[in-house]
Design a protein around this motif. Structure first.
Motif, PDB file in Angstrom:
ATOM      1  N   ARG A  61       0.840  -1.084  -0.051  1.00  0.00           N
ATOM      2  CA  ARG A  61       0.088   0.048  -0.030  1.00  0.00           C
ATOM      3  C   ARG A  61       0.834   1.163   0.500  1.00  0.00           C
ATOM      4  NH1 ARG A  61      -2.654  -1.288   5.283  1.00  0.00           N
ATOM      5  NH2 ARG A  61      -0.454  -1.309   5.751  1.00  0.00           N
ATOM      6  N   THR A  62       2.005   1.858   0.685  1.00  0.00           N
ATOM      7  CA  THR A  62       2.886   2.489   1.044  1.00  0.00           C
ATOM      8  C   THR A  62       3.447   2.753  -0.134  1.00  0.00           C
ATOM      9  OG1 THR A  62       3.333   1.921   3.302  1.00  0.00           O
ATOM     10  CG2 THR A  62       5.462   2.967   2.105  1.00  0.00           C
ATOM     11  N   ASP A  63       4.049   1.863  -1.584  1.00  0.00           N
ATOM     12  CA  ASP A  63       4.393   2.131  -2.220  1.00  0.00           C
ATOM     13  C   ASP A  63       3.574   2.852  -3.339  1.00  0.00           C
ATOM     14  OD1 ASP A  63       6.721   0.080  -2.210  1.00  0.00           O
ATOM     15  OD2 ASP A  63       5.722  -0.764  -0.917  1.00  0.00           O
TER      16      ASP A  63
ATOM     17  N   VAL B   4      -6.765   6.970   3.534  1.00  0.00           N
ATOM     18  CA  VAL B   4      -5.875   6.316   4.749  1.00  0.00           C
ATOM     19  C   VAL B   4      -4.916   5.609   4.646  1.00  0.00           C
ATOM     20  CG1 VAL B   4      -6.265   6.417   7.117  1.00  0.00           C
ATOM     21  CG2 VAL B   4      -6.777   8.480   6.644  1.00  0.00           C
ATOM     22  N   VAL B   5      -4.264   5.044   4.449  1.00  0.00           N
ATOM     23  CA  VAL B   5      -2.984   4.040   4.977  1.00  0.00           C
ATOM     24  C   VAL B   5      -3.547   3.428   6.134  1.00  0.00           C
ATOM     25  CG1 VAL B   5      -1.659   2.440   4.033  1.00  0.00           C
ATOM     26  CG2 VAL B   5      -1.958   3.964   2.866  1.00  0.00           C
ATOM     27  N   SER B   6      -4.024   2.859   6.554  1.00  0.00           N
ATOM     28  CA  SER B   6      -3.920   1.852   8.239  1.00  0.00           C
ATOM     29  C   SER B   6      -3.716   0.589   7.900  1.00  0.00           C
ATOM     30  CB  SER B   6      -4.747   3.079   8.937  1.00  0.00           C
ATOM     31  OG  SER B   6      -4.634   2.607  10.269  1.00  0.00           O
ATOM     32  N   SER B   7      -2.711   0.132   9.166  1.00  0.00           N
ATOM     33  CA  SER B   7      -3.200  -1.472   9.554  1.00  0.00           C
ATOM     34  C   SER B   7      -4.130  -1.298  11.020  1.00  0.00           C
ATOM     35  CB  SER B   7      -1.361  -1.968   9.706  1.00  0.00           C
ATOM     36  OG  SER B   7      -0.942  -1.831   8.958  1.00  0.00           O
TER      37      SER B   7
ATOM     38  N   ILE C  97      -2.683  12.438   1.739  1.00  0.00           N
ATOM     39  CA  ILE C  97      -2.175  10.722   1.773  1.00  0.00           C
ATOM     40  C   ILE C  97      -1.684  10.639   2.779  1.00  0.00           C
ATOM     41  CG2 ILE C  97      -1.705   9.137   1.059  1.00  0.00           C
ATOM     42  CD1 ILE C  97      -1.627  10.685  -1.795  1.00  0.00           C
ATOM     43  N   LEU C  98      -2.150  10.553   3.553  1.00  0.00           N
ATOM     44  CA  LEU C  98      -1.426   9.573   5.196  1.00  0.00           C
ATOM     45  C   LEU C  98      -1.529   8.538   5.802  1.00  0.00           C
ATOM     46  CD1 LEU C  98      -4.557  11.566   5.706  1.00  0.00           C
ATOM     47  CD2 LEU C  98      -3.054  12.596   7.618  1.00  0.00           C
TER      48      LEU C  98
ATOM     49  N   GLU D  86       4.427   7.335   6.546  1.00  0.00           N
ATOM     50  CA  GLU D  86       4.874   5.843   7.206  1.00  0.00           C
ATOM     51  C   GLU D  86       5.802   6.282   8.349  1.00  0.00           C
ATOM     52  OE1 GLU D  86       4.910   2.078   6.324  1.00  0.00           O
ATOM     53  OE2 GLU D  86       4.571   1.581   8.031  1.00  0.00           O
ATOM     54  N   ASN D  87       6.869   6.784   7.650  1.00  0.00           N
ATOM     55  CA  ASN D  87       8.251   6.749   8.594  1.00  0.00           C
ATOM     56  C   ASN D  87       8.736   8.373   9.126  1.00  0.00           C
ATOM     57  OD1 ASN D  87      10.710   6.317   9.903  1.00  0.00           O
ATOM     58  ND2 ASN D  87      11.837   5.152   7.932  1.00  0.00           N
TER      59      ASN D  87
END
Ligand SMILES: Nc1ncnc2c1ncn2[C@@H]1O[C@H](COP(=O)(O)OP(=O)(O)OP(=O)(O)O)[C@@H](O)[C@H]1O
Ligand SMILES: [Mg+2]
Length: 508
Positions: A297-299, A455-458, A423-424, A340-341
Motif C-alpha cells: 500500500r505504501t508503495d 488513509v493507509v492504515s494497518s 495521503i496519510l 509512514e516513516n
C-alpha cells in the motif's frame, strides 16, 4: 491471598529536567520480579525518559534507582547490560554483514586463546535461538532477516547476557501481525523463565493481552500503578489522558463526499513491486487502504506522489493526466503525503516547530523575499493547539520532542499545507489515544474545507471508522473495493489474507 513478590526495580523520587521541560517529576514505583509491567501515558508523558534512566542512557537525574535492593547509577547502557538490565530498541541496530551469532555475542565472544571460538559461539547462540523457537540460525547473515527477526536477535542478545529485565519501547510499531504473535509468545516464555518485562505501547489491546500490572505517567508525574485486570479500557484511557476520550475512530459529521473525481489512477504499476492498481478518489471523501504489512500500500501512494517511479499506468488529477516524477512535482500539483516513516522523512532536524510546521507554506509566508514572521507563527500556533502538541512551544526544537509529538509536528505540517489531496500513511502509529481523536477531528475539518483524503492504515478499526470507501490490497494487487456500509473486520480480513479475492491472477 496475593503472593508476596520481591521487587526487581525500585524508582524513588526520579526527576529529570531538560531545558524548559520537566520530563520526570518525582516518580516513585516498583517493578516486581517476573511480571510484565506496562508503562503508559500520552506522548511526552516521560515513558522513554524513564526507560533511559533505568538503562543508563540518561545518567543525569535526581532520585535513586535500585536494582534488587542495591542502588545503581549506570554510566551507560553497557553497564546496565552487565547487570542483566537490557533494552530492546525500536530501531534495532545490527551489523548486517555479520552472522546472527556474531551480532548476538558482539564484544563478548567466547575465546580460545587469542582467537574467537566460533564453534562455541554458534553453539551458545543456537541454543538461545532454539529456546526462542526462531526459524533462523546463528550462522545466517543478519542483514537478510526481517524487522521482526532482527528484534528476535536483539532479545537473544539480551539472553546471551543473562538478562533479568528486558524493556521494550513500542516494539510492535513496525511488525506484521504474525511477528507480533511470535513476539508475544516469546515475551510470555521469558516471563515463565522468571524474566521481568517492562513494556511501553500505545496499543491498548496489547497491554490487556500480555501485561500483569501497569503504571501510568502524566506530564512526568506518577499517576497510578495497578493490576491490569482491575480496569477496563475506558478507565485506563481516563487515567492516561485525565479526561474522557473516545478510544475508537468515529466520524462525527455527515460525509461531504461528492461525485467529483479529484484523483483517477488507472493500471498503476511499479515493476516487481505492485501491478495494475486502479481506483479513484472523490472530492470530500476519505478513502481507506487496508491490507497486511507487505501488501505494498505504501508503495502505491508513494508512486502517486512521485516518490517512486511508476513503470506503467496513468494518474489524473481533476481530469487532467499528469506525470509526477518527484515529490516536488507532487506537492506542486496539490498532493501531500504524510509518510509512514516520519522520523526519517518528516521534519528537518535543525528546525524548531514553527519552521517545521511552516515548511510546506514558506513560499506563501514570503513576500518580496521577506518572510512574514507573524503569519508563520499564527499558522504554527493554530496547529499546535489543534493537535495538542507538548510542549506547546513553537520555538522548541522538533528533534527534542518525544516520538509521538514529533509525529504530530509532521502531521501539522501537512494539515496546514495547501494540498487538495492528502495521503496519510499510518497516521496514528505511535500517537497516543488523545491525540488520535484530535487527528481524526482535524481530518473531518479538512473534508469540510473541500479536501480529499487517502488513509493507509494497518489498524482495521481505524480504516473502518474513518473511511467512506475501502480498498483492500494483497501482495501488490488491489483485491477488493468496498463501500463502507456495515462492513466488519472479518469482511476486510478475508480479502487481505486471500480467503476471498476479486482478481484471478494474484500476486506478482
Ligand atoms: N533530548 C531531549 N531534549 C529536550 N527535551 C527532551 C529530550 N528528550 C525528551 N524531552 C522532553 O521530555 C518529555 C518527555 O519525553 P519522552 O520521550 O520521555 O516521552 P514519551 O512518554 O516517551 O512520549 P512518546 O509516547 O511520544 O514516545 C517531552 O516533553 C520531551 O519533549
Ligand atoms: Mg517515547
Amino acid at each position: 491471598m496475593e503472593k508476596h513478590t520481591e521487587s526487581i526495580v525500585k524508582f524513588q523520587n526520579i526527576s529529570k529536567v531538560f531545558p524548559g521541560v520537566k520530563a520526570l517529576d518525582g516518580v516513585s514505583f516498583d517493578i516486581k520480579k517476573g511480571e510484565i509491567h506496562a508503562l503508559l501515558g500520552e506522548n511526552g508523558a516521560g515513558k522513554s525518559t524513564l526507560l533511559n534512566t533505568l538503562h543508563g542512557v540518561n545518567n543525569v537525574y535526581e532520585g535513586t534507582v535500585e536494582i534488587k535492593g542495591r542502588k545503581v547509577s549506570y554510566k551507560n547502557a553497557n553497564e546496565a547490560i552487565q547487570d542483566g538490565i537490557v533494552k530492546i530498541h525500536q530501531e534495532v541496530s545490527l551489523i548486517p554483514e555479520l552472522t546472527v551469532g556474531q551480532n548476538i555475542a558482539l564484544g563478548h565472544e567466547p575465546r580460545k586463546g587469542m582467537f574467537i571460538d566460533y564453534k562455541k559461539l554458534h553453539q551458545e547462540a543456537n541454543a538461545i535461538l532454539s529456546k526462542m523457537k526462531c526459524s533462523f540460525k546463528s550462522e545466517d547473515i543478519a542483514g537478510t532477516l526481517s524487522t521482526g527477526e532482527m528484534q528476535m536477535i536483539a532479545i537473544a542478545k539480551g539472553l546471551y547476557h543473562n538478562a533479568q529485565l528486558i524493556s521494550f519501547d513500542e516494539p510492535t510499531a513496525s511488525l506484521s501481525n504474525q511477528e507480533v504473535r511470535t513476539l508475544f509468545s516469546i515475551i510470555n516464555d521469558l516471563k515463565e523463565n522468571g524474566i521481568t518485562i517492562l513494556y511501553v505501547s500505545h496499543r491498548l489491546d496489547e497491554v490487556f493481552d500480555i501485561c500483569d500490572r501497569a503504571t501510568v505517567l502524566r506530564d512526568g508525574k506518577h499517576i497510578e500503578t495497578f493490576n491490569i485486570k482491575d480496569v477496563n479500557r475506558e478507565q485506563l484511557i481516563k487515567k492516561m489522558v485525565g479526561r474522557d476520550v473516545s478510544a475508537y475512530a468515529v466520524r462525527t459529521k455527515p460525509s461531504p463526499k461528492t461525485n467529483q473525481k479529484v484523483l483517477e489512477v488507472e493500471d498503476l504499476s511499479v515493476k516487481g513491486v505492485f501491478e495494475d492498481v486502479s481506483f479513484h478518489l472523490h472530492k470530500g471523501e476519505i478513502l481507506g487502504f487496508a491490507g497486511l504489512v507487505g501488501s505494498k500500500r505504501t508503495d502505491v501512494v508513494r508512486a502517486i506522489f512521485g516518490a517512486e517511479q511508476k513503470s506503467g499506468g496513468t494518474v489524473k488529477i481533476n481530469g487532467v493526466t499528469v506525470n509526477i516524477k518527484s515529490p516536488k512535482q507532487g506537492v506542486q500539483l496539490g498532493i501531500g503525503l504524510i509518510p509512514e516513516n516520519r522520523k526519517t522523512q518528516g521534519f528537518i532536524k535543525y528546525f524548531d516547530n514553527a519552521n517545521n510546521v511552516g515548511l510546506t507554506k514558506m513560499e506563501k509566508f514570503t513576500k518580496f523575499g521577506l518572510l512574514n514572521h507573524t503569519k508563520k507563527m499564527e499558522n504554527c500556533n493554530y496547529y499546535i493547539d489543534e493537535i495538542n502538541l507538548k510542549p506547546s512551544d513553537p520555538h522548541y526544537m522538533t528533534s527534542h520532542l518525544s516520538g509521538g509529538n514529533q509525529q504530530k509536528v509532521v502531521i501539522a505540517k501537512w494539515l496546514s499545507s495547501d494540498a487538495e489531496i492528502l495521503i496519510l500513511d499510518e497516521p496514528t502509529k505511535g500517537v497516543d489515544v488523545g491525540a488520535k481523536a484530535e487527528i481524526y477531528r482535524v481530518l473531518e475539518e479538512l473534508l469540510e474545507k473541500g479536501k480529499s483524503i487517502i488513509v493507509v492504515s494497518s489498524e482495521l478499526p481505524e480504516v473502518l471508522g474513518l473511511s467512506d470507501r475501502i480498498i483492500v490490497m494483497r501482495e501488490g494487487r488491489k483485491v477488493k473495493e468496498f463501500e463502507n456500509h456495515n462492513l466488519t473486520e472479518e469482511d476486510i480480513l478475508q480479502y487481505a489474507m486471500g480467503v476471498n479475492s476479486d482478481v484471478k491472477n494474484e500476486g506478482i
